[in-house]
Scaffold this motif. Structure first.
Motif, PDB file in Angstrom:
ATOM      1  N   LEU A 162      -3.561 -19.987 -76.954  1.00 57.77           N
ATOM      2  CA  LEU A 162      -4.465 -20.359 -76.192  1.00 57.77           C
ATOM      3  C   LEU A 162      -4.298 -22.108 -76.202  1.00 57.77           C
ATOM      4  O   LEU A 162      -4.723 -22.485 -74.876  1.00 57.77           O
ATOM      5  N   GLY A 163      -3.607 -22.617 -76.315  1.00 54.75           N
ATOM      6  CA  GLY A 163      -3.650 -23.842 -75.981  1.00 54.75           C
ATOM      7  C   GLY A 163      -2.404 -24.431 -75.897  1.00 54.75           C
ATOM      8  O   GLY A 163      -1.723 -25.080 -75.394  1.00 54.75           O
ATOM      9  N   GLY A 164      -1.706 -23.420 -75.716  1.00 46.20           N
ATOM     10  CA  GLY A 164      -0.033 -23.618 -75.305  1.00 46.20           C
ATOM     11  C   GLY A 164       1.129 -24.538 -75.778  1.00 46.20           C
ATOM     12  O   GLY A 164       2.000 -24.794 -75.703  1.00 46.20           O
ATOM     13  N   PHE A 165       0.513 -24.281 -77.634  1.00 45.32           N
ATOM     14  CA  PHE A 165       1.562 -24.743 -78.146  1.00 45.32           C
ATOM     15  C   PHE A 165       2.134 -23.210 -78.416  1.00 45.32           C
ATOM     16  O   PHE A 165       1.692 -21.881 -78.188  1.00 45.32           O
ATOM     17  N   ILE A 166       3.775 -24.132 -79.364  1.00 51.21           N
ATOM     18  CA  ILE A 166       4.555 -23.128 -79.586  1.00 51.21           C
ATOM     19  C   ILE A 166       4.240 -22.701 -80.660  1.00 51.21           C
ATOM     20  O   ILE A 166       5.043 -23.412 -82.125  1.00 51.21           O
ATOM     21  N   ALA A 167       4.126 -21.510 -81.396  1.00 51.37           N
ATOM     22  CA  ALA A 167       3.642 -21.516 -82.952  1.00 51.37           C
ATOM     23  C   ALA A 167       4.898 -20.928 -83.454  1.00 51.37           C
ATOM     24  O   ALA A 167       5.770 -20.299 -83.042  1.00 51.37           O
ATOM     25  N   CYS A 168       4.665 -21.227 -84.601  1.00 49.78           N
ATOM     26  CA  CYS A 168       6.275 -21.463 -85.786  1.00 49.78           C
ATOM     27  C   CYS A 168       5.737 -20.608 -87.522  1.00 49.78           C
ATOM     28  O   CYS A 168       4.673 -21.936 -87.988  1.00 49.78           O
ATOM     29  N   ALA A 169       6.101 -19.723 -87.903  1.00 53.59           N
ATOM     30  CA  ALA A 169       5.693 -19.628 -89.076  1.00 53.59           C
ATOM     31  C   ALA A 169       6.804 -19.321 -89.841  1.00 53.59           C
ATOM     32  O   ALA A 169       7.744 -18.104 -89.999  1.00 53.59           O
ATOM     33  N   PRO A 170       7.055 -20.277 -90.560  1.00 52.19           N
ATOM     34  CA  PRO A 170       8.150 -20.543 -91.628  1.00 52.19           C
ATOM     35  C   PRO A 170       8.090 -19.364 -92.081  1.00 52.19           C
ATOM     36  O   PRO A 170       6.717 -19.169 -93.073  1.00 52.19           O
ATOM     37  N   ALA A 171       9.321 -18.839 -93.942  1.00 48.75           N
ATOM     38  CA  ALA A 171       9.012 -18.716 -95.410  1.00 48.75           C
ATOM     39  C   ALA A 171       8.604 -19.394 -95.863  1.00 48.75           C
ATOM     40  O   ALA A 171       7.541 -20.929 -95.699  1.00 48.75           O
ATOM     41  N   PRO A 172       7.285 -19.446 -97.272  1.00 47.71           N
ATOM     42  CA  PRO A 172       6.197 -19.270 -97.604  1.00 47.71           C
ATOM     43  C   PRO A 172       7.151 -20.618 -98.875  1.00 47.71           C
ATOM     44  O   PRO A 172       8.299 -20.296 -98.970  1.00 47.71           O
ATOM     45  N   ILE A 173       6.922 -21.928 -98.169  1.00 48.03           N
ATOM     46  CA  ILE A 173       7.400 -22.716 -99.273  1.00 48.03           C
ATOM     47  C   ILE A 173       6.756 -22.400-100.750  1.00 48.03           C
ATOM     48  O   ILE A 173       5.415 -23.478-100.770  1.00 48.03           O
ATOM     49  N   THR A 174       7.608 -22.371-102.258  1.00 51.50           N
ATOM     50  CA  THR A 174       6.346 -22.448-103.176  1.00 51.50           C
ATOM     51  C   THR A 174       7.652 -23.292-104.073  1.00 51.50           C
ATOM     52  O   THR A 174       7.358 -23.357-105.259  1.00 51.50           O
ATOM     53  N   ASP A 175       8.363 -24.451-103.892  1.00 51.98           N
ATOM     54  CA  ASP A 175       8.979 -24.729-105.220  1.00 51.98           C
ATOM     55  C   ASP A 175       7.967 -26.243-105.085  1.00 51.98           C
ATOM     56  O   ASP A 175       6.703 -26.503-104.956  1.00 51.98           O
ATOM     57  N   SER A 176       8.474 -27.026-105.563  1.00 53.60           N
ATOM     58  CA  SER A 176       7.467 -28.548-106.188  1.00 53.60           C
ATOM     59  C   SER A 176       7.217 -28.891-104.819  1.00 53.60           C
ATOM     60  O   SER A 176       7.538 -29.172-103.684  1.00 53.60           O
ATOM     61  N   LEU A 177       5.704 -30.145-105.306  1.00 55.47           N
ATOM     62  CA  LEU A 177       5.735 -31.102-104.071  1.00 55.47           C
ATOM     63  C   LEU A 177       6.769 -31.720-103.230  1.00 55.47           C
ATOM     64  O   LEU A 177       6.899 -31.864-101.865  1.00 55.47           O
ATOM     65  N   ASN A 178       7.762 -32.095-104.107  1.00 52.96           N
ATOM     66  CA  ASN A 178       8.882 -32.956-103.445  1.00 52.96           C
ATOM     67  C   ASN A 178       9.333 -32.327-102.614  1.00 52.96           C
ATOM     68  O   ASN A 178      10.879 -32.749-101.789  1.00 52.96           O
ATOM     69  N   GLU A 179       9.566 -31.122-103.379  1.00 52.42           N
ATOM     70  CA  GLU A 179      11.100 -29.814-102.707  1.00 52.42           C
ATOM     71  C   GLU A 179      10.345 -29.272-101.587  1.00 52.42           C
ATOM     72  O   GLU A 179      10.873 -29.321-100.721  1.00 52.42           O
ATOM     73  N   ARG A 180       8.650 -29.260-101.470  1.00 61.80           N
ATOM     74  CA  ARG A 180       8.240 -28.700-100.020  1.00 61.80           C
ATOM     75  C   ARG A 180       8.557 -29.844 -98.951  1.00 61.80           C
ATOM     76  O   ARG A 180       8.621 -29.098 -97.770  1.00 61.80           O
ATOM     77  N   VAL A 181       8.218 -31.249 -99.296  1.00 60.29           N
ATOM     78  CA  VAL A 181       8.020 -31.789 -98.576  1.00 60.29           C
ATOM     79  C   VAL A 181       9.487 -32.365 -97.646  1.00 60.29           C
ATOM     80  O   VAL A 181      10.238 -32.620 -96.584  1.00 60.29           O
ATOM     81  N   ALA A 182      10.585 -31.825 -98.598  1.00 59.63           N
ATOM     82  CA  ALA A 182      11.611 -31.800 -98.097  1.00 59.63           C
ATOM     83  C   ALA A 182      12.168 -30.810 -96.918  1.00 59.63           C
ATOM     84  O   ALA A 182      12.964 -30.846 -96.388  1.00 59.63           O
ATOM     85  N   ARG A 183      11.641 -29.802 -97.115  1.00 62.90           N
ATOM     86  CA  ARG A 183      11.693 -28.382 -96.091  1.00 62.90           C
ATOM     87  C   ARG A 183      11.084 -28.700 -95.337  1.00 62.90           C
ATOM     88  O   ARG A 183      11.584 -29.209 -94.107  1.00 62.90           O
ATOM     89  N   LEU A 184       9.746 -29.683 -95.212  1.00 63.70           N
ATOM     90  CA  LEU A 184       8.823 -29.560 -94.293  1.00 63.70           C
ATOM     91  C   LEU A 184       9.819 -31.207 -93.100  1.00 63.70           C
ATOM     92  O   LEU A 184      10.339 -30.524 -92.014  1.00 63.70           O
ATOM     93  N   LYS A 185      10.875 -31.717 -93.977  1.00 66.81           N
ATOM     94  CA  LYS A 185      11.610 -32.314 -92.981  1.00 66.81           C
ATOM     95  C   LYS A 185      12.905 -31.577 -92.345  1.00 66.81           C
ATOM     96  O   LYS A 185      13.006 -32.278 -91.558  1.00 66.81           O
ATOM     97  N   GLN A 186      13.076 -30.760 -92.933  1.00 64.77           N
ATOM     98  CA  GLN A 186      14.338 -30.376 -91.983  1.00 64.77           C
ATOM     99  C   GLN A 186      13.874 -29.627 -91.359  1.00 64.77           C
ATOM    100  O   GLN A 186      15.180 -29.289 -90.253  1.00 64.77           O
ATOM    101  N   LEU A 187      12.682 -29.076 -91.043  1.00 62.96           N
ATOM    102  CA  LEU A 187      11.963 -28.018 -89.978  1.00 62.96           C
ATOM    103  C   LEU A 187      11.766 -28.911 -89.027  1.00 62.96           C
ATOM    104  O   LEU A 187      11.757 -29.245 -87.895  1.00 62.96           O
ATOM    105  N   ASP A 188      11.142 -30.275 -90.026  1.00 66.83           N
ATOM    106  CA  ASP A 188      11.163 -31.466 -88.809  1.00 66.83           C
ATOM    107  C   ASP A 188      12.094 -31.747 -87.834  1.00 66.83           C
ATOM    108  O   ASP A 188      12.311 -31.822 -86.229  1.00 66.83           O
ATOM    109  N   GLU A 189      13.835 -31.476 -87.661  1.00 71.71           N
ATOM    110  CA  GLU A 189      14.689 -31.698 -87.338  1.00 71.71           C
ATOM    111  C   GLU A 189      15.228 -30.767 -86.192  1.00 71.71           C
ATOM    112  O   GLU A 189      15.540 -31.212 -85.515  1.00 71.71           O
ATOM    113  N   LEU A 190      15.303 -29.413 -87.394  1.00 68.36           N
ATOM    114  CA  LEU A 190      15.455 -28.428 -86.535  1.00 68.36           C
ATOM    115  C   LEU A 190      14.940 -28.060 -85.502  1.00 68.36           C
ATOM    116  O   LEU A 190      15.465 -28.072 -84.281  1.00 68.36           O
TER     117      LEU A 190
END
Length: 369
Positions: A93-121
Motif C-alpha cells: 500500500l505504501g509503494g515500498f518493495i517488500a522482501c522476505a529473506p529466509a529466517p536468520i536463526t544464528d547468533s546475534l553477531n551472525e545475524r547482523v553480518a547477514r543483514l549487512k550482506q542483504l544491505d549490500e545486495l
C-alpha cells in the motif's frame, strides 16, 4: 459506503473488476468479503480482511513516520504471520518493495553480518524486525532498521482512512524474493505489480478458486509459494486462509492432515518431503487418525522433485480418511514465475509407471498453465 472508498477508484469495489496494483486486492477483499480472513491456528486469532486492511494502513503510517519512502526495499524479518502479513501489506500500500529473506536463526553477531550482506545486495534497504536486540545492534552498525512494534506504536493514533495509499504504475516492483542459491549465488528476483496480478488471475482460474475455499499454509514466508500461493492468492479470491508456523507441523507431521480436517481445508501446499514424513508416521499409527479430509480439492506439491511412489503412497494412506484419488497436484514453478506455473492435474494416472523403467507407462497431459 466504506470510509476507505474515497482512497481508491470506485471501480475497485465492483465484483470482478481488474486491479492495477496489488494493494487493491486488500481493499477489495475488505469491501466484498468482510467476514472472511486469516486464522492463526496456534493462537486461535481470526483477523478479518477489513481488520487486516486497517492494521496495514496503520503500519504504513508508522513506517512513513520512520522515513520509509516509495521505491525503497523493506526487508521483513518477522517470521510470525501476525507480524509479517500486516507489514507486507503496508509495503504494497505504501509503494515500498517488500522482501522476505529466509529466517536468520544464528547468533546475534551472525545475524547482523547477514543483514549487512542483504544491505549490500539490496542497495541500502530498510529492515523491519521483531527482535529488540537485533534492532539495536543493526542500528549501531549503521543499518536502517526499526522494530515492527515501533511502527505499530507510531501508527496507533492514525485513523486508517487518513492514510492515503501510494498508487504505483503496474510496471513498478512490488515484491523481491531471494532465490535459494541452489544453482549458484542467491539472486534477488523482482516481481512487479503486473507480474503478481497476472499470476494470481491465472492461478485462480487453474484452481477454480472461490471465496468458499479454505487454504492452509505452514511454510515460512521466504518461500514464494507461501507468500503468493497460500497468502496473497486466497486473499485475492476472498477465501479463508489458515496459517501455522513451520515448527508446528515439522514437530509432528500428522498435524498436517489434522489441521486440514479440523479447519475444513480445501486447498493447501507442501513440498514433497512432508508427504514422505506423513507416510512414515501413518505407517507407525496404532489407531486411526482423527481427520476428515473429504473437503480437500487439491494438495499442491512443489519446490522439489515429486517421486510418484511418495505421492501415490500419500493418496493411498489417506484415502480411508476421505482424501480423493486425484487430490494431489505435483506442480512446477520458480520464484520468477510467482510460484506454481504448471500443475499436474492428472496425477497419478498420467504418471503410472514413472520411475520404474517401464517404457510403456501411460502418458497424458501433465500440466495446465
Amino acid at each position: 459506503m466504506s470510509i476507505h472508498e474515497d482512497l481508491l477508484p470506485r471501480a475497485l469495489f465492483v465484483e470482478n473488476t481488474a486491479s492495477s496494483a496489488v494493494g487493491d486486492l486488500l481493499f477489495r477483499a475488505a469491501g466484498q468479503h468482510q467476514d472472511s480472513g486469516l486464522l492463526y491456528a496456534t493462537t486461535g486469532q481470526f483477523v478479518r480482511y477489513p481488520e487486516l486492511r486497517d492494521e496495514a494502513l496503520r503500519v504504513l503510517g508508522g513506517l512513513r513516520e520512520i522515513g520509509v519512502r516509495p521505491g525503497q526495499v523493506v526487508v521483513l524479518l518477522p517470521e510470525q504471520g501476525e507480524d509479517f502479513i500486516p507489514a507486507l501489506w503496508a509495503c504494497f500500500l505504501g509503494g515500498f518493495i517488500a522482501c522476505a529473506p529466509a529466517p536468520i536463526t544464528d547468533s546475534l553477531n551472525e545475524r547482523v553480518a547477514r543483514l549487512k550482506q542483504l544491505d549490500e545486495l539490496l542497495d541500502r534497504p530498510f529492515f523491519v524486525t521483531d527482535d529488540l536486540a537485533l534492532t539495536s545492534r543493526a542500528a549501531e552498525s549503521g543499518l536502517l532498521v526499526a522494530g515492527i512494534e515501533q511502527a505499530r506504536l507510531l501508527g496507533a493514533t492514525i485513523t486508517p482512512h487518513e492514510v492515503r495509499p501510494y498508487r504505483p504504475d503496474p510496471s513498478e516492483v512490488a515484491l523481491t524474493m531471494l532465490t535459494s542459491g541452489s544453482t549458484g549465488v542467491a539472486k534477488a528476483v523482482q516481481l512487479t505489480h503486473a507480474n503478481l496480478l497476472a499470476a494470481l488471475a491465472a492461478k485462480i482460474d487453474a484452481l477454480t478458486l472461490t471465496a468458499e475455499d479454505v487454504m492452509l499454509n505452514w511454510v515460512s514466508f521466504d518461500h514464494v509459494a507461501a507468500t503468493i500461493e497460500t497468502h496473497i492468492l486466497p486473499l485475492a479470491a476472498g477465501a479463508v486462509q489458515v496459517h501455522v508456523p513451520p515448527s508446528h507441523v515439522l514437530a509432528d507431521p500428522l498435524e498436517f492432515p489434522r489441521l486440514i480436517g479440523r479447519h475444513g481445508v480445501t486447498i493447501t501446499f507442501t513440498p514433497n518431503f512432508l508427504l514422505g514424513l506423513v507416510n512414515a508416521e501413518l505407517d507407525r499409527l496404532t489407531e486411526p487418525l482423527d481427520a476428515d479430509l473429504s473437503a480437500v480439492r487439491y494438495v499442491i506439491s512443489g519446490g522439489e522433485a515429486n517421486p510418484v511412489s511418495t505421492g501415490v503412497g500419500f493418496l493411498d494412506r489417506l484415502a480411508p480418511y476421505g482424501l480423493h484419488s486425484r487430490a494431489l497436484w505435483p506442480a512446477f514453478g520458480m520464484t520468477e514465475t510467482c510460484a506454481g506455473s504448471l500443475y499436474n492435474q492428472e496425477f497419478p494416472d498420467a504418471d503410472a509407471g514413472a520411475g520404474t523403467g517401464d517404457p510403456h507407462r501411460r502418458r497424458g497431459r501433465h500440466g495446465r498453465r
